[in-house]
Design a protein around this motif. Structure first.
Motif, PDB file in Angstrom:
ATOM      1  N   THR A 186      -2.703  73.733 139.452  1.00 33.71           N
ATOM      2  CA  THR A 186      -2.033  74.255 140.642  1.00 33.71           C
ATOM      3  C   THR A 186      -2.943  73.963 141.819  1.00 33.71           C
ATOM      4  O   THR A 186      -4.143  74.224 141.771  1.00 33.71           O
ATOM      5  CB  THR A 186      -1.790  75.773 140.528  1.00 33.71           C
ATOM      6  N   SER A 222      -3.718  74.190 146.051  1.00 34.46           N
ATOM      7  CA  SER A 222      -3.467  74.874 147.319  1.00 34.46           C
ATOM      8  C   SER A 222      -3.503  73.833 148.422  1.00 34.46           C
ATOM      9  O   SER A 222      -4.456  73.062 148.526  1.00 34.46           O
ATOM     10  CB  SER A 222      -4.531  75.935 147.581  1.00 34.46           C
ATOM     11  N   THR A 260       3.154  68.658 144.656  1.00 34.08           N
ATOM     12  CA  THR A 260       2.212  68.148 145.652  1.00 34.08           C
ATOM     13  C   THR A 260       2.454  66.676 145.906  1.00 34.08           C
ATOM     14  O   THR A 260       2.506  66.228 147.057  1.00 34.08           O
ATOM     15  CB  THR A 260       0.759  68.372 145.179  1.00 34.08           C
ATOM     16  N   SER A 316       0.736  77.120 147.382  1.00 32.94           N
ATOM     17  CA  SER A 316       0.249  76.591 146.115  1.00 32.94           C
ATOM     18  C   SER A 316       1.379  75.819 145.443  1.00 32.94           C
ATOM     19  O   SER A 316       2.525  76.289 145.414  1.00 32.94           O
ATOM     20  CB  SER A 316      -0.214  77.726 145.213  1.00 32.94           C
TER      21      SER A 316
END
Length: 86
Positions: free
Chosen positions: A75, A77, A16, A10
């Protein structure tokens, strides 16, 4: 088929963006080097590498557009796997 876990976790939107953008940029640079090498050795462009570079650039643009739709507080994944067939 062999499988290897590349990413499993995560991450914040910022993390990301950094992780995936770096992977895509690395692949774009790799194919740029492949094309350059082919031009030096054979005197012609590597069409496969050029096509792959363009596809990766489109993927990167789509990915960045997607991230813009998210909140910085989100957040995410991420799961990525490498599959190798012999």
């Amino acid at each position: 088929m062999e499988k290897f876990k590349l990413i499993d976790g995560s991450f914040s939107v910022k993390e990301t963006k950094e992780i995936i953008t770096n992977l895509l940029e690395f692949k774009i640079q790799y194919h740029g080097k492949q094309n350059f090498s082919n031009e030096i050795r054979r005197g012609e462009q590597d069409d496969r590498s050029l096509t792959r570079m363009e596809n990766l650039r489109v993927t990167k643009d789509e990915f960045l557009t997607y991230l813009e739709s998210l909140s910085e507080a989100d957040t995410l994944s991420i799961f990525a796997e490498i599959q190798i067939k012999k």
